[in-house]
Write an enzyme that holds these catalytic residues in place. Structure first.
Site, PDB file in Angstrom:
ATOM      1  N   HIS A 143       0.560  -1.088   0.071  1.00 17.46           N
ATOM      2  CA  HIS A 143       0.317  -0.447  -0.235  1.00 17.46           C
ATOM      3  C   HIS A 143       0.912   1.505   0.206  1.00 17.46           C
ATOM      4  CE1 HIS A 143      -2.095  -3.411   1.866  1.00 17.46           C
ATOM      5  NE2 HIS A 143      -2.721  -3.082   1.311  1.00 17.46           N
TER       6      HIS A 143
HETATM    7  S1  FES Z   1       1.492  -0.625   3.372  1.00 11.81           S
HETATM    8 FE1  FES Z   1       0.192  -1.793   3.060  1.00 11.81          FE
HETATM    9  S2  FES Z   1       0.677  -3.638   4.539  1.00 11.81           S
HETATM   10 FE2  FES Z   1       2.999  -2.398   4.057  1.00 11.81          FE
END
Ligand code: FES
Length: 178
Positions: A143
């Site tokens: 993410h």
């Molecule tokens: S940014 Fe979501 S698991 Fe690493």
């Protein structure tokens, strides 16, 4: 040295597995997958592992499995150390100085060359990739969390810095994790 040493490489199998899961949009199941891959090591592992730091070349990172979790041991370059030490952490999401993230050697001083961390993103548990991201540290592709050269979260959804496992120096060049 015991336990399972994960082969070093820019695109090691953990990252590939993580990326594949993330691409499928099922990031929340990433950690169980990684944990499963490390199961054989788990069953052999004692409560602690010893790591000889002398074998880690400057600018490279060793990855070990400890209690089913990846542990990163990076031998930082002078530039990475300078960035980590000179940072103004007061505005960081999880303010910590670089020294606070290190453990003293037998002499009582910290050795900033070696950074030891749990290699699990503090957002939803993916395994970050080294030497990536906007701050030259680690980048989590699931993410988009960016960690600096001290493993501190700088940008993205991760709420806290990469965790430091319990460890100690048992000589100037050997640490025991766990
Ligand atoms: S940014 Fe979501 S698991 Fe690493």
């Amino acid at each position: 040295m015991q336990n399972e040493q994960v082969e070093e490489g820019r695109r090691d199998f953990i990252y590939l597995a993580t990326g594949a899961v993330a691409a499928a949009g099922v990031a929340s199941v990433t950690w169980p997958l990684v944990a499963q891959m490390g199961k054989a090591a788990d069953t052999r592992a004692a409560g602690s592992i010893e790591i000889d730091l002398a074998g880690i070349a400057e600018g490279s990172q060793l990855k070990m499995l400890w209690r089913g979790k990846p542990v990163f041991v990076r031998h930082r370059t002078p530039e990475e150390i300078a960035e980590a030490e000179n940072a103004d952490v007061s505005r960081y999401p999880d303010p910590q100085t670089d020294t606070e993230r290190l453990v003293p050697t037998p002499s009582g001083e910290v050795n900033p060359k070696y950074l030891v961390m749990i290699g699990v993103c503090t957002h939803f548990g993916c395994v970050p990739v080294g030497e990536q991201g906007d701050y030259g540290g680690w980048y989590c592709p699931c993410h988009g969390s960016h960690y600096d050269t001290s493993g501190r979260i700088r940008k993205g959804p991760a709420p806290t810095n990469l965790a430091i496992p319990p460890y100690e120096y048992i000589s100037d060049t050997v640490i025991r994790v766990g």
